[in-house]
Design a protein around this motif. Structure first.
Motif, PDB file in Angstrom:
ATOM      1  N   PRO A   1       0.868  -1.342  -0.217  1.00 48.17           N
ATOM      2  CA  PRO A   1       0.119   0.004   0.074  1.00 48.17           C
ATOM      3  C   PRO A   1       0.847   1.217  -0.211  1.00 48.17           C
ATOM      4  O   PRO A   1       0.496   2.424  -0.523  1.00 48.17           O
ATOM      5  CB  PRO A   1      -1.072  -0.020   1.179  1.00 48.17           C
ATOM      6  N   ASN A   2       1.990   1.191   0.630  1.00 52.60           N
ATOM      7  CA  ASN A   2       3.000   2.256   0.701  1.00 52.60           C
ATOM      8  C   ASN A   2       3.565   2.780  -0.826  1.00 52.60           C
ATOM      9  O   ASN A   2       3.658   3.848  -1.109  1.00 52.60           O
ATOM     10  CB  ASN A   2       4.056   2.307   1.556  1.00 52.60           C
ATOM     11  N   VAL A   3       3.591   1.610  -1.500  1.00 47.87           N
ATOM     12  CA  VAL A   3       3.751   1.755  -3.001  1.00 47.87           C
ATOM     13  C   VAL A   3       2.668   2.373  -3.909  1.00 47.87           C
ATOM     14  O   VAL A   3       2.761   3.066  -4.730  1.00 47.87           O
ATOM     15  CB  VAL A   3       4.514   0.414  -3.553  1.00 47.87           C
ATOM     16  N   ILE A   4       1.565   1.592  -3.501  1.00 47.95           N
ATOM     17  CA  ILE A   4       0.465   1.940  -4.345  1.00 47.95           C
ATOM     18  C   ILE A   4       0.245   3.480  -4.086  1.00 47.95           C
ATOM     19  O   ILE A   4      -0.389   4.033  -5.082  1.00 47.95           O
ATOM     20  CB  ILE A   4      -0.876   1.355  -3.924  1.00 47.95           C
ATOM     21  N   ALA A   5       0.293   4.121  -3.059  1.00 42.86           N
ATOM     22  CA  ALA A   5       0.187   5.460  -2.954  1.00 42.86           C
ATOM     23  C   ALA A   5       0.711   6.380  -3.414  1.00 42.86           C
ATOM     24  O   ALA A   5       0.497   7.747  -3.706  1.00 42.86           O
ATOM     25  CB  ALA A   5       0.284   5.806  -1.030  1.00 42.86           C
ATOM     26  N   THR A   6       1.913   5.770  -4.022  1.00 41.19           N
ATOM     27  CA  THR A   6       2.788   6.953  -5.221  1.00 41.19           C
ATOM     28  C   THR A   6       2.341   6.783  -6.582  1.00 41.19           C
ATOM     29  O   THR A   6       2.804   7.501  -7.403  1.00 41.19           O
ATOM     30  CB  THR A   6       4.321   6.392  -4.761  1.00 41.19           C
ATOM     31  N   CYS A   7       1.479   5.942  -6.738  1.00 41.67           N
ATOM     32  CA  CYS A   7       0.909   6.046  -8.422  1.00 41.67           C
ATOM     33  C   CYS A   7       0.147   6.934  -8.293  1.00 41.67           C
ATOM     34  O   CYS A   7      -0.960   7.220  -7.673  1.00 41.67           O
ATOM     35  CB  CYS A   7      -0.022   4.652  -8.689  1.00 41.67           C
ATOM     36  N   PRO A   8       0.220   8.044  -9.532  1.00 42.06           N
ATOM     37  CA  PRO A   8      -0.556   9.069  -9.687  1.00 42.06           C
ATOM     38  C   PRO A   8      -2.216   8.759 -10.028  1.00 42.06           C
ATOM     39  O   PRO A   8      -2.845   9.683  -9.519  1.00 42.06           O
ATOM     40  CB  PRO A   8       0.238   9.806 -10.935  1.00 42.06           C
TER      41      PRO A   8
END
Length: 344
Positions: A318-325
């Protein structure tokens, strides 16, 4: 506007008093019409990525997780109502690994299912994107997506499982009292046979052609070529595992398995040569025949898929997902965050 709800696995254990209408509904497929939510989804960044793909590692995780879930939903989409079935382990993964405070992943998965149901097929661009993504994601079931792309084949009801079939047979046929003068077995067959089913949790026993062996020196005759048949078994839960046996009674036997004779459709979306004995499979087709004690059933025009165990599934961070525009909520006001579902 009405939203759709998730069909949870707990619903598959339908109560003994469930009636035909509760299992199959009216018998007519629900018509999905485009609504405000669908139009907003079509303008979202996620919808654009579904068509065009992405090289952003975070967005690849997001799209991959959504395609994994959509593929697993596909075979069990049904005519009964607007609900759909999703493995609870996958549901948990979507809610805990793909959902963020800014991105309601379940609402976007809902919109994807609705788009497929409205169009009655998976968009070509989505299949192309999923195919490219899977070189990195690896776990998207492209066979299920290809089946959806060629046109939806809806089950009559996701609730109509083998456990429910056995339960209803015991109740309606074996449980009929002496005052009943109608042909209960005949009525049961009229109600439950010739239904489009999607039965998971079956174990592959074997698969091959039922053609007779070619006699030595005899020329090949395509008319004599047999159909492909798969033999599978569904094992009912063993009640002995929940009992404490103080006396070591070895006379108790486990309930017999249900053997599934699947007469396969000419076109399959899973490479049967890669299927191995003991593999868990899902069989989709037309429930055609059964024996008197429901220990053998026949499914025609059957399509086989791998039925994966998603326990402990890791789809994304989820921390990586949050960086997707694209991981933002562009559906506000239409699909507020919900714990697991989508229709109330």
């Amino acid at each position: 506007m009405r939203l759709i709800s998730l069909v949870l696995v707990v619903l598959l254990a339908a109560p003994a008093f469930a009636q035909k209408e509760e299992i199959f509904g009216s018998g007519k497929a629900v018509v999905f019409r485009e609504e405000t939510m669908d139009r907003r989804f079509a303008k979202s960044k996620v919808a654009k990525l579904l068509k065009e793909g992405s090289n952003d590692a975070a967005c690849v995780q997001l799209l991959g997780a959504l395609f994994v879930a959509l593929a697993e939903i596909g075979p069990t989409l049904h005519k009964k109502d607007e609900n759909f079935l999703l493995d609870p382990n996958l549901q948990n993964a979507i809610q805990t690994q793909v959902t963020t405070p800014q991105f309601p992943a379940m609402a976007y998965l809902l919109s994807m299912v609705r788009r497929v149901m409205i169009d009655k097929r998976l968009p070509d661009e989505w299949l192309e994107t999923a195919t490219k993504l899977n070189t990195q994601v690896k776990i998207i079931d492209l066979g299920k997506l290809k089946m959806m792309n060629e046109g939806l084949s809806l089950a009559d009801s996701a609730l109509f499982t083998i456990p429910l079939l056995k339960n209803r047979y015991l109740t309606e046929v074996f449980g009929a009292n002496s005052a009943v003068t109608t042909d209960v077995a005949g009525s049961f067959r009229d109600t439950y046979l010739d239904r489009a089913v999607a039965w998971g949790g079956a174990t592959m026993i074997d698969a091959g052609s039922n053609a007779p062996k070619k006699k030595k020196g005899k020329a090949y005759n395509p008319v004599e070529f047999g159909e492909l048949v798969a033999i599978l078994e569904w094992l009912p839960p063993d009640p002995r595992k929940t009992e404490i046996d103080f006396y070591g009674d070895s006379s108790k036997k486990p309930p017999p398995p249900v053997r599934i004779i699947a007469k396969l459709a000419p076109k399959q979306f899973y490479d049967l040569e890669k299927a191995f004995r003991g593999q868990r499979m899902l069989v989709k087709g037309q429930f055609w025949e059964m024996n008197r004690d429901v220990t053998q059933v026949e499914v025609r025009d059957a399509i086989l898929f791998e039925d994966r165990d998603w326990y402990g599934a890791v789809l994304a961070d989820p921390n990586v997902i949050a960086t997707c525009p694209a991981a933002i909520n562009e559906l506000t006001g239409i699909a507020p965050p919900q714990p697991g579902g989508f229709k109330h």
